[in-house]
Design a protein around this motif. Structure first.
Motif, PDB file in Angstrom:
ATOM      1  N   GLY A 163      12.230   6.686   3.865  1.00  0.00           N
ATOM      2  CA  GLY A 163      12.060   5.373   3.269  1.00  0.00           C
ATOM      3  C   GLY A 163      11.264   5.443   1.976  1.00  0.00           C
ATOM      4  O   GLY A 163      10.079   5.806   1.993  1.00  0.00           O
ATOM      5  N   ASP A 164      11.899   5.116   0.851  1.00  0.00           N
ATOM      6  CA  ASP A 164      11.215   5.170  -0.446  1.00  0.00           C
ATOM      7  C   ASP A 164      10.024   4.220  -0.495  1.00  0.00           C
ATOM      8  O   ASP A 164       8.921   4.593  -0.903  1.00  0.00           O
ATOM      9  CB  ASP A 164      12.185   4.795  -1.574  1.00  0.00           C
ATOM     10  N   HIS A 165      10.271   2.977  -0.110  1.00  0.00           N
ATOM     11  CA  HIS A 165       9.239   1.942  -0.190  1.00  0.00           C
ATOM     12  C   HIS A 165       8.042   2.318   0.677  1.00  0.00           C
ATOM     13  O   HIS A 165       6.882   2.230   0.243  1.00  0.00           O
ATOM     14  CB  HIS A 165       9.848   0.612   0.255  1.00  0.00           C
ATOM     15  N   GLY A 166       8.323   2.749   1.898  1.00  0.00           N
ATOM     16  CA  GLY A 166       7.244   3.150   2.799  1.00  0.00           C
ATOM     17  C   GLY A 166       6.468   4.341   2.282  1.00  0.00           C
ATOM     18  O   GLY A 166       5.240   4.407   2.412  1.00  0.00           O
ATOM     19  N   MET A 167       7.179   5.291   1.663  1.00  0.00           N
ATOM     20  CA  MET A 167       6.506   6.476   1.137  1.00  0.00           C
ATOM     21  C   MET A 167       5.533   6.107   0.021  1.00  0.00           C
ATOM     22  O   MET A 167       4.412   6.621  -0.039  1.00  0.00           O
ATOM     23  CB  MET A 167       7.532   7.481   0.628  1.00  0.00           C
ATOM     24  N   MET A 168       5.968   5.221  -0.866  1.00  0.00           N
ATOM     25  CA  MET A 168       5.094   4.789  -1.962  1.00  0.00           C
ATOM     26  C   MET A 168       3.826   4.134  -1.413  1.00  0.00           C
ATOM     27  O   MET A 168       2.716   4.374  -1.902  1.00  0.00           O
ATOM     28  CB  MET A 168       5.832   3.811  -2.878  1.00  0.00           C
ATOM     29  N   LEU A 169       3.982   3.294  -0.402  1.00  0.00           N
ATOM     30  CA  LEU A 169       2.837   2.608   0.188  1.00  0.00           C
ATOM     31  C   LEU A 169       1.881   3.593   0.855  1.00  0.00           C
ATOM     32  O   LEU A 169       0.652   3.469   0.735  1.00  0.00           O
ATOM     33  CB  LEU A 169       3.321   1.567   1.205  1.00  0.00           C
ATOM     34  N   ILE A 170       2.426   4.574   1.569  1.00  0.00           N
ATOM     35  CA  ILE A 170       1.577   5.560   2.248  1.00  0.00           C
ATOM     36  C   ILE A 170       0.830   6.419   1.230  1.00  0.00           C
ATOM     37  O   ILE A 170      -0.357   6.742   1.412  1.00  0.00           O
ATOM     38  CB  ILE A 170       2.416   6.437   3.199  1.00  0.00           C
ATOM     39  N   ILE A 171       1.511   6.803   0.150  1.00  0.00           N
ATOM     40  CA  ILE A 171       0.853   7.593  -0.894  1.00  0.00           C
ATOM     41  C   ILE A 171      -0.295   6.800  -1.512  1.00  0.00           C
ATOM     42  O   ILE A 171      -1.385   7.337  -1.764  1.00  0.00           O
ATOM     43  CB  ILE A 171       1.875   8.018  -1.962  1.00  0.00           C
ATOM     44  N   PHE A 172      -0.072   5.526  -1.775  1.00  0.00           N
ATOM     45  CA  PHE A 172      -1.140   4.666  -2.297  1.00  0.00           C
ATOM     46  C   PHE A 172      -2.339   4.671  -1.353  1.00  0.00           C
ATOM     47  O   PHE A 172      -3.500   4.812  -1.792  1.00  0.00           O
ATOM     48  CB  PHE A 172      -0.614   3.243  -2.472  1.00  0.00           C
ATOM     49  N   THR A 173      -2.071   4.554  -0.054  1.00  0.00           N
ATOM     50  CA  THR A 173      -3.146   4.533   0.943  1.00  0.00           C
ATOM     51  C   THR A 173      -3.914   5.848   0.955  1.00  0.00           C
ATOM     52  O   THR A 173      -5.145   5.864   1.067  1.00  0.00           O
ATOM     53  CB  THR A 173      -2.550   4.241   2.334  1.00  0.00           C
ATOM     54  N   CYS A 174      -3.205   6.964   0.827  1.00  0.00           N
ATOM     55  CA  CYS A 174      -3.862   8.282   0.788  1.00  0.00           C
ATOM     56  C   CYS A 174      -4.782   8.404  -0.423  1.00  0.00           C
ATOM     57  O   CYS A 174      -5.905   8.911  -0.311  1.00  0.00           O
ATOM     58  CB  CYS A 174      -2.813   9.387   0.765  1.00  0.00           C
ATOM     59  N   PHE A 175      -4.310   7.960  -1.579  1.00  0.00           N
ATOM     60  CA  PHE A 175      -5.136   8.025  -2.782  1.00  0.00           C
ATOM     61  C   PHE A 175      -6.363   7.125  -2.651  1.00  0.00           C
ATOM     62  O   PHE A 175      -7.461   7.488  -3.116  1.00  0.00           O
ATOM     63  CB  PHE A 175      -4.314   7.631  -4.014  1.00  0.00           C
ATOM     64  N   MET A 176      -6.203   5.949  -2.052  1.00  0.00           N
ATOM     65  CA  MET A 176      -7.345   5.058  -1.862  1.00  0.00           C
ATOM     66  C   MET A 176      -8.404   5.728  -0.988  1.00  0.00           C
ATOM     67  O   MET A 176      -9.608   5.610  -1.245  1.00  0.00           O
ATOM     68  CB  MET A 176      -6.883   3.736  -1.247  1.00  0.00           C
TER      69      MET A 176
END
Length: 235
Positions: A148-161
């Protein structure tokens, strides 16, 4: 890099690979298929029984609604931005660019996985499409939904935070991820495992090497020194 850090990275890589293989290797995806099917039909039937729920699903899967998820992430980032010095804000800009570049690269690498997977609305027969139930042009199908592209972007954002702003920022990012990844699953545009297996396994492998090694810091520091504008760090 400390040995303990390397062990953590290798464990996260092993977890990501095992998670993917637990879905990829068994015939018909093993126990994951039962979970996927139950979740899909649970939401799909609710859309027929409750028109208000169908409208909610359609609105949250309308293409323009993606702006709301970007706004939510932006507001969380702004919360930390306002508490920074001018020098800190410049570094936050560098972190944001690094995050975006990491997401684009990892998303492209994720689609190299040997998987061609249609969304449940295209896989099952005689299902209900939220766009047809409501007349709202919502995204409720995909010929290639894994990962899932959308989910991956959100998870990456969370990791960086988590990496750069701490555990409370991670929790806020996690809430944003769940809230804005769930609509794709409710509409049947993605299987649950597109995100819980596909997106997560790619992030576990890729982000561990990016965020738990000096790599992301080196990119951030280089951008911080190289970007035009004031408040550049001293050499």
């Amino acid at each position: 890099m400390r040995a303990s850090r390397l062990i953590t990275i290798l464990l996260l890589n092993a977890l990501g690979v095992m998670l993917f293989l637990s879905w990829y290797l068994p015939p018909d995806h093993g126990f994951w298929f039962g979970i996927d099917k139950a979740i899909f039909y649970g939401f799909n039937n609710q859309m027929v029984d409750h028109h208000g729920f169908a409208v909610l699903v359609a609105i949250t899967n309308f293409r323009g609604f993606d702006v709301v998820s970007l706004l939510a992430m932006g507001l969380l980032y702004l919360w930390f931005w306002r508490r920074e010095t001018p020098q800190g804000r410049r570094r936050m800009l560098a972190i944001g660019i690094t995050m975006l570049l990491s997401a684009v690269i990892l998303n492209q690498l994720g689609h190299l996985l040997p998987v061609q997977h249609s969304s449940p609305t295209l896989f099952f027969e005689n299902v209900h499409r939220v766009s047809e139930l409501t007349g709202i042009p919502a995204k409720d199908a995909s010929k290639d939904s894994f990962p899932g592209d959308h989910g991956m972007m959100l998870i990456i954002f969370t990791c960086f935070m988590w990496r750069y702003f701490g555990f409370r920022a991670f929790l806020a990012g996690l809430i944003i991820t769940v809230v804005f990844a769930l609509p794709r699953v409710m509409a049947g545009a993605h299987w649950f495992t597109d995100i819980a297996v596909g997106s997560l396994s790619v992030v576990l492998v890729g982000m561990s090497w990016c965020l738990l090694t000096p790599f992301s810091d080196k990119v951030v520091n280089w951008l911080n020194r190289s970007l035009p504008g004031k408040y550049k760090p001293h050499a």
